[in-house]
Design a protein around this motif. Structure first.
Motif, short mmCIF file in Angstrom:
data_model
loop_
_atom_site.label_atom_id
_atom_site.label_comp_id
_atom_site.label_asym_id
_atom_site.label_seq_id
_atom_site.Cartn_x
_atom_site.Cartn_y
_atom_site.Cartn_z
N GLN A 77 -16.11 4.08 21.19
CA GLN A 77 -15.58 2.82 20.68
C GLN A 77 -15.38 2.88 19.18
O GLN A 77 -14.33 2.47 18.66
N PHE A 78 -16.38 3.38 18.47
CA PHE A 78 -16.29 3.41 17.01
C PHE A 78 -15.21 4.38 16.56
O PHE A 78 -14.42 4.07 15.65
N THR A 79 -15.16 5.58 17.16
CA THR A 79 -14.18 6.58 16.73
C THR A 79 -12.76 6.11 16.98
O THR A 79 -11.90 6.17 16.09
N ILE A 80 -12.50 5.63 18.20
CA ILE A 80 -11.14 5.16 18.51
C ILE A 80 -10.81 3.90 17.71
O ILE A 80 -9.69 3.74 17.21
N GLY A 81 -11.80 3.01 17.56
CA GLY A 81 -11.56 1.80 16.79
C GLY A 81 -11.25 2.09 15.33
O GLY A 81 -10.38 1.46 14.72
N PHE A 82 -11.96 3.08 14.75
CA PHE A 82 -11.71 3.46 13.35
C PHE A 82 -10.31 4.06 13.22
O PHE A 82 -9.57 3.77 12.26
N ALA A 83 -9.93 4.91 14.18
CA ALA A 83 -8.59 5.51 14.13
C ALA A 83 -7.50 4.44 14.22
O ALA A 83 -6.51 4.49 13.47
N LEU A 84 -7.68 3.47 15.10
CA LEU A 84 -6.69 2.40 15.21
C LEU A 84 -6.69 1.51 13.96
O LEU A 84 -5.63 1.04 13.54
N ALA A 85 -7.86 1.28 13.38
CA ALA A 85 -7.92 0.49 12.14
C ALA A 85 -7.16 1.19 11.02
O ALA A 85 -6.44 0.54 10.25
N LEU A 86 -7.32 2.50 10.91
CA LEU A 86 -6.56 3.25 9.90
C LEU A 86 -5.06 3.17 10.18
O LEU A 86 -4.25 3.10 9.25
N LEU A 87 -4.70 3.16 11.47
CA LEU A 87 -3.29 3.07 11.83
C LEU A 87 -2.70 1.73 11.42
O LEU A 87 -1.61 1.65 10.84
N PHE A 88 -3.43 0.65 11.73
CA PHE A 88 -2.91 -0.69 11.46
C PHE A 88 -3.17 -1.15 10.03
O PHE A 88 -2.73 -2.25 9.66
N ALA A 89 -3.87 -0.36 9.23
CA ALA A 89 -4.13 -0.76 7.85
C ALA A 89 -2.84 -0.78 7.03
O ALA A 89 -2.74 -1.51 6.05
N ARG A 90 -1.87 0.03 7.44
CA ARG A 90 -0.58 0.06 6.76
C ARG A 90 0.45 -0.65 7.64
O ARG A 90 0.53 -0.39 8.85
N PRO A 91 1.25 -1.52 7.05
CA PRO A 91 2.23 -2.27 7.86
C PRO A 91 3.32 -1.35 8.40
O PRO A 91 3.76 -0.42 7.73
#
Length: 306
Positions: A90-104
């Motif tokens: 959960q943390f690894t995939i969630g962090f990867a998605l957060a990095l993805l969505f951090a940029r518009p």
């Protein structure tokens, strides 16, 4: 003659009055059940005594019975495996998605909203959905493998003891990833972009900026996310119960299901109460460690200033 209250005393009394509904709620739905569970754990309580008979005090006998039960330790091991695997993914995939969505990017907001659906659905609905998708005969995953010509990958996921835990973890990861992503995304937005720009000007590549800048600055948020995930995941019941019921052959009978079975299958209420209190040990230790860590971090600036 009674002296009139000072303005500060009136404000304090008014504040206490506003707190009364919340305190009453906590006392009724938290303190009383916890204390009653503690009382039950030190008494010999069966179904007849629960309905009105006198329960016999037996001290720590219920705790000894639980500790001597191999099924209890089997459930503890399964809970640890389930919790650690879920938290890591959960943390690894969630962090990867957060990095993805951090940029518009185009349709980023829509995709982020769609990902939150998994978190908003009740666990019973999510468990039922994954039980259907992992079904051996009519499951969506096996049908997909067969359509792609990969019928060799088709498997009886939830009724095979060697893969049932993986199937339950997979479902729980799907439920928990959006929550991790959302909190980590908020943490990423608190990092000053000028720090990354300055590091890039100094010659740091993307991996170096992530390792030496993003990860250290995200440590407080990461610890909070992992702690919340631990508190939720270790006590998960409904998702596992709906998908496997603890089977096959007790392969997914985590600690919460063990407590349920002792209570409502074998009607050993004293032992069930003792096992339920033991279920709280790990979350309580994790919460105490987190509070101590926060206090230590708050004391560091004060000590440095002195």
């Amino acid at each position: 003659m009674r002296q009139p209250l000072s303005p500060s005393a009136r404000r304090r009394r008014t504040g206490y009055l506003f707190c009364l509904p919340g305190l009453a709620f906590l006392a009724l739905f938290l303190a009383y059940p916890l204390l009653y569970n503690l009382w039950t754990s030190v008494h010999d309580v069966d179904l007849g005594q629960l309905l009105g008979g006198a329960a016999r005090f037996n001290g720590l006998d219920n705790y000894r019975a639980v500790a001597d039960d191999p099924a209890f330790w089997h459930s503890v091991r399964l809970s640890l495996v389930f919790t650690l695997a879920s938290l890591l993914l959960q943390f690894t995939i969630g962090f990867a998605l957060a990095l993805l969505f951090a940029r518009p990017f185009p349709l980023g907001g829509l995709l982020r909203s769609l990902l939150l659906v998994a978190w908003l659905l009740p666990p019973v609905v999510s468990g039922t959905l994954f039980r259907w998708m992992l079904d051996a005969e009519s499951g969506a995953y096996n049908a997909l493998f067969q359509a792609l010509g990969l019928s060799g990958l088709s498997h009886d996921w939830l009724t095979d003891p060697s893969t049932s835990m993986a199937g339950v973890v997979f479902a729980n990861v799907w439920v928990g990833v959006p929550f991790n992503m959302l909190l980590l995304l908020v943490g990423l937005h608190t990092i000053d972009p000028e720090l990354h720009e300055a590091a890039a000007i100094d010659g740091a590549n993307a991996w170096q900026r992530f390792r030496h800048l993003t990860l250290p600055l995200m440590r407080p948020v990461s610890v909070t996310v992992l702690l919340l995930g631990l508190l939720y995941t270790f006590k998960v019941f409904d998702l596992v119960f709906v998908m496997t019921g603890g089977g096959p052959v007790d392969a997914t009978r985590v600690l919460s299901l063990y407590v349920y079975e002792v209570f409502f299958t074998f009607f050993r209420f004293g032992q069930g109460a003792a096992a339920g209190l033991l279920l709280l040990v790990l979350p309580l230790l994790a919460g105490a460690w987190y509070v101590r860590r926060l206090r230590r971090e708050e004391d560091v600036p004060a000590g440095g200033a002195a």
